[in-house]
Design a protein around this motif. Structure first.
Motif, PDB file in Angstrom:
ATOM      1  N   ASN A 101       0.989  -2.218 -10.170  1.00  0.00           N
ATOM      2  CA  ASN A 101       0.250  -3.389 -10.649  1.00  0.00           C
ATOM      3  C   ASN A 101      -0.503  -4.079  -9.518  1.00  0.00           C
ATOM      4  O   ASN A 101      -1.598  -4.580  -9.709  1.00  0.00           O
ATOM      5  N   MET A 102       0.078  -4.087  -8.327  1.00  0.00           N
ATOM      6  CA  MET A 102      -0.595  -4.766  -7.201  1.00  0.00           C
ATOM      7  C   MET A 102      -1.491  -3.804  -6.410  1.00  0.00           C
ATOM      8  O   MET A 102      -1.995  -4.174  -5.354  1.00  0.00           O
ATOM      9  N   ASP A 103      -1.628  -2.577  -6.907  1.00  0.00           N
ATOM     10  CA  ASP A 103      -2.477  -1.570  -6.262  1.00  0.00           C
ATOM     11  C   ASP A 103      -2.059  -1.315  -4.807  1.00  0.00           C
ATOM     12  O   ASP A 103      -2.888  -1.322  -3.898  1.00  0.00           O
ATOM     13  N   MET A 104      -0.781  -1.124  -4.598  1.00  0.00           N
ATOM     14  CA  MET A 104      -0.285  -0.894  -3.232  1.00  0.00           C
ATOM     15  C   MET A 104       0.467   0.422  -3.125  1.00  0.00           C
ATOM     16  O   MET A 104       1.068   0.692  -2.092  1.00  0.00           O
ATOM     17  N   GLU A 105       0.455   1.241  -4.175  1.00  0.00           N
ATOM     18  CA  GLU A 105       1.285   2.436  -4.134  1.00  0.00           C
ATOM     19  C   GLU A 105       0.838   3.367  -3.005  1.00  0.00           C
ATOM     20  O   GLU A 105       1.657   3.851  -2.216  1.00  0.00           O
ATOM     21  N   GLU A 106      -0.468   3.605  -2.947  1.00  0.00           N
ATOM     22  CA  GLU A 106      -0.960   4.507  -1.907  1.00  0.00           C
ATOM     23  C   GLU A 106      -0.699   3.959  -0.519  1.00  0.00           C
ATOM     24  O   GLU A 106      -0.317   4.696   0.395  1.00  0.00           O
ATOM     25  N   ALA A 107      -0.922   2.668  -0.359  1.00  0.00           N
ATOM     26  CA  ALA A 107      -0.718   2.053   0.956  1.00  0.00           C
ATOM     27  C   ALA A 107       0.741   2.219   1.413  1.00  0.00           C
ATOM     28  O   ALA A 107       0.996   2.597   2.569  1.00  0.00           O
ATOM     29  N   TYR A 108       1.677   1.952   0.523  1.00  0.00           N
ATOM     30  CA  TYR A 108       3.085   2.111   0.889  1.00  0.00           C
ATOM     31  C   TYR A 108       3.430   3.570   1.152  1.00  0.00           C
ATOM     32  O   TYR A 108       4.170   3.902   2.083  1.00  0.00           O
ATOM     33  N   SER A 109       2.878   4.430   0.300  1.00  0.00           N
ATOM     34  CA  SER A 109       3.143   5.847   0.440  1.00  0.00           C
ATOM     35  C   SER A 109       2.698   6.347   1.812  1.00  0.00           C
ATOM     36  O   SER A 109       3.444   7.030   2.534  1.00  0.00           O
TER      37      SER A 109
END
Ligand code: KOT
Length: 847
Positions: A101-109
């Motif tokens: 939802n916060m569009d951070m999946e790729e960044a965290y990955s």
């Protein structure tokens, strides 16, 4: 903090901006910081769970910044807010949903990959937050996701149960046993304890200065309730991020604590024990979620939970309102309260009490405000599921509230009598108090009388609510008070998170992921329903998901060495709470029917049979004997079929019971289904929401004309695209009378199935004899014998359609393409317009 110096303020702002940054190195810093300072661990002793905890805390930090900004923005803009009151929130897991939802999946990955960790593998470390039973609690969770996504000024209120819905295990391969779900064991990173937000809640005691229940009447003194026992409600906040917006809403969960920490030195030994017992009694109130779905608990502690909940919630809502310094007449312009079923309906009485007794408003003025604040969602028409409380219990636990209920009833019945003079039979029917050998409070009637709008959750259900359940009330108030809001589900969790493969395929074909915010975009898939390449990719996704479920079953379900399930077979799924009205019993009798047919089929006939895996899952309320018996029967049948000596037969039919059905399991099971079963007796399932989830994931549906099935069929292009059977709701009353009094001929196929079970083919039949005999005598309330012949017939149509894979795939794509209407985004917009009168309050564009 002394912020008078501009430079100090600027420093704060600059540092906060830094904290909110989500570039790779900021994520890494925050992760490492949590590994060391929050968990006191190092990379040398960091296991997967520790890594999950550190990641979760890091994501939580992000969440909290946006959440504070949202709340500040709401305070400044001061719009009318809606409060969603629910005793249940069935949230499931949080971390993946948050980063998506916060569009951070790729960044965290990316950030964690550089540090030698696979972020996606950490998701599985999280335990579900399972503070709900089923559809009703999950609906509340979906609505919070949609309210946040659409920037509505909303706030959820619930209870922070120490124990969520029990863990189900299957003992001896056949019986449900329950284990406590102590979900807070390793602390919960997704909540913020607000020890500063706490309110007293009273119980029992006595009422003073009340002149014969006329309190609040012009010239009459208000009553004073002196409770005998107090506990404290402490707030725990759970932030809910919207998808593709900076809005982060809040669910405030109350936890019960003793009123005051006892002073050790002032107690002698005896009193010490007493005071510890007192502490435990207080904490008892929110200790456990009642595991009842569509059956009321009827326990004193449950009523205590309900009052504890509304008392704390209203203090919180009214404190927020009082800060605005507006007259009481403004209350309905700032506050809308939605009651998720009758469970929080004491809130109606509590608000009236606070306005009259504590703020001195006149009864009629207060009551008019109360009615403009509340709205009530009904979720069931099953008579046995409607909440009723004994007057004697209510009087003891909440003496002042009981008197207020009597007064509400008195004034209400007077107004009914004015419209229908002398119609005492009508007054008896409509009374909030049911007379009988024990007087009872009908909570549904209280909710109707105290609300401005009442809604059902699917069109057919709302029609029944208006024309049957609350018929007299619709006549009295007019039809406008009763509306329909068809349920919806969030496509973020139920397609994008649960089925990333299908999500990616849809986004690729549509050329954008706009469908995630506007689900009607899916209709553009219809154009590709016959496209060879697209069909192939579509089938490939389903195959992948079936294989992955087969793997899960192999690993986690006790299959008694039966070997892996065949993922080429048709997967036929029924997962939901076990209840007679949902007719899992009819499903398993259908399985036996199919098994007997295959057994007698020739080798040639067998070549024509579509192999099937029947998958069951669901919990029974621990005290619901028949539901537990149904679980036992399913498992007995499973054990015999799966162990049949005929290896060729075993390739054609297989039964699986997946224990401990949950939100997380639903995310695994639903994308893997070819056909799902929604086969309740017409007129009994208010809506159903898993039906929507299955179809959204390209599964077809076999079902009755019940609940949301009706509208799903309409939206996907008619019942040609789904498999319908069984009696219609209009026919049910008549059929029940026929079954009961005339005993129509029982179909031979049905008799044969019952005889097979009674013969001992599935082990000792004595536990089932009663249940089965009732069906063929006068006890078939849910019309299994009536719908049975048409049920296997509908299953044959399923087989025929499945044999033509091109046709099946086309149907599957068209099913999914028609699901736009069933987004929870549409549902909450309907609520906002038709019931709440609220508008979105989007965050200002960030600088
Ligand atoms: C009733 C009493 C206690 C606990 C739960 C209930 C309950 C649950 N009543 N209805 N539901 C379900 O609510 C879902 C959401 O609206 C519906 O889809 C489903 O048909 C109801 O059975």
């Amino acid at each position: 903090v002394d912020l008078s110096n501009i430079a100090t303020l600027e420093l704060w702002n600059k540092i906060r901006k830094d904290c909110e940054s989500v570039d790779t190195s900021s994520i890494q810093r925050s992760f490492v910081n949590h590994v060391y300072s929050t968990l006191a661990r190092t990379p040398y002793n960091l296991d997967e769970f520790g890594a999950y905890q550190a990641a979760a805390h890091s994501v939580r930090d992000q969440l909290i910044h946006k959440w504070i900004s949202t709340q500040q923005h709401f305070t400044r803009s001061n719009p009318k807010r809606v409060y969603y009151l629910s005793l249940e929130f069935l949230m499931g897991r949080t971390m993946q949903n948050c980063v998506i939802n916060m569009d951070m999946e790729e960044a965290y990955s990316k950030a964690l990959r550089e540090m030698g960790l696979a972020f996606e593998t950490l998701y599985d470390q999280e335990t579900d937050a399972a503070l709900g039973n089923g559809g009703l609690g999950r609906l509340a969770a979906c609505y919070m996701d949609s309210l946040a996504t659409l920037d509505y000024p909303a706030l959820g209120y619930g209870l922070r149960y120490t124990y969520g819905i029990f863990e189900q295990r299957i003992r001896n391969g056949e019986d449900q046993v329950e284990y406590p779900d102590y979900w807070l064991r390793f602390t919960n990173p997704w909540e913020v304890a607000r020890v500063d937000v706490a309110y007293p809640v009273g119980f029992y005691g006595s009422v003073h200065n009340d002149s014969a229940g006329r309190a609040g009447q012009p010239g009459q003194p208000a009553a004073r309730w002196e409770p005998a026992e107090f506990v404290q409600a402490v707030a725990y906040d759970v932030p809910i991020p919207g998808y593709d917006t900076d809005t982060v809403l809040n669910i405030r969960l109350w936890s019960s604590k003793p009123q005051r920490q006892f002073d050790l030195s002032s107690f002698n030994d005896g009193e010490y024990e007493k005071s510890v017992a007192e502490k435990q009694r207080a904490e008892n109130i929110t200790s456990v979620l009642y595991p009842n779905d569509n059956t009321p608990a009827g326990k004193e502690l449950r009523l205590k939970q309900q009052y504890f909940f509304v008392c704390a919630t209203l203090q919180d809502i009214l404190r927020r309102f009082s800060k605005l310094n507006l007259p009481w007449s403004e209350l309905p312009n700032k506050v809308g309260i939605q009651l998720n079923d009758t469970h929080p309906s004491l809130g109606i009485v509590e608000l009236q009490r606070v306005l009259v007794d504590e703020h001195g408003l006149e009864w009629d003025i207060a009551w008019a405000l109360v009615q403009r604040v509340y709205a009530y969602t009904n979720h069931t028409v099953l008579p046995e599921a409607l909440e009723c409380w004994p007057v004697s219990l209510m009087e003891r636990l909440l003496p002042r509230h009981m008197r207020i209920i009597f007064d509400i009833n008195l004034y209400f019945l007077r107004s009914v009598e004015q419209r229908f003079p002398g119609d005492y039979e009508r007054l008896r029917r409509m009374s909030i108090i049911e007379e009988g050998h024990q007087q009872m409070v009908r909570m549904a009637y209280l909710a109707v009388v105290g609300s401005h709008t009442v809604n059902g959750v699917a069109r057919i259900h709302s029609d029944l609510v208006r024309s049957k359940l609350f018929r007299d009330f619709a006549e009295f108030y007019g039809d406008d008070k009763f509306v329909n809001i068809t349920n919806g589900i969030t496509p973020r969790r139920w397609l994008h998170v649960a089925n990333p493969q299908l999500s990616a395929l849809i986004t690729k074909r549509l050329g954008s992921n706009r469908w995630l915010k506007d689900l009607t975009e899916l209709s553009r898939l219809k154009a590709f329903a016959d496209d060879e390449d697209f069909q192939q990719e579509w089938r490939q996704v389903k195959r992948t998901r079936k294989e992955s479920l087969a793997e899960y079953i192999q690993k986690h379900v006790d299959t008694a060495g039966e070997g892996p399930v065949n993922s080429e077979a048709l997967f036929d799924v029924q997962v939901k709470r076990i209840h007679e009205y949902k007719r899992q019993l009819m499903n398993i009798l259908g399985v036996v029917h199919r098994y007997l047919r295959i057994k007698e089929a020739s080798a040639e006939e067998r070549r024509d049979i579509v192999p099937r895996v029947f998958i069951f899952g669901g919990k029974a309320a621990p005290g619901y004997h028949t539901a537990k018996l149904i679980i036992k029967l399913i498992n007995r049948v499973k054990n015999v079929i799966n162990a049949d000596p005929d290896a060729e037969l075993r390739k054609l039919i297989r039964v699986v019971y997946i224990p401990n059905y949950s939100v997380t399991l639903a995310e695994r099971i639903i994308p893997a289904s070819d056909i799902s079963e929604h086969i309740s007796t017409a007129g009994t399932e208010a809506s159903g929401t898993s039906n929507m989830k299955f179809v959204l994931n390209g599964g077809l549906l076999i079902g009755t004309r019940d609940g949301a099935n009706v509208e799903i069929a309409e939206h996907i292009g008619g019942w040609d695209l789904a498999f319908e059977f069984g009696a219609k709701a209009e026919e049910v009353d008549d059929l029940r009378n026929k079954v009961r009094y005339l005993r129509p001929e029982i179909h031979p196929a049905f008799r044969r199935v019952v005889e097979a079970i009674k013969s001992g083919q599935f082990g000792d039949s004595s536990p089932f004899v009663n249940m089965l005999d009732r069906l063929v005598s006068d006890g078939d309330y849910y019309l299994i014998t009536v719908d049975f012949p048409s049920y296997p017939e509908a299953q044959e149509r399923v087989d025929a359609a499945y044999k033509d894979q091109k046709k099946w795939t086309r149907m599957s794509i068209e099913n999914c393409a028609g699901m736009g209407f069933f987004s929870a985004d549409r549902s909450v917009q309907d609520y906002a317009k038709k019931i709440w009168g609220i508008n979105p309050c989007p965050p200002p564009p960030s600088k």
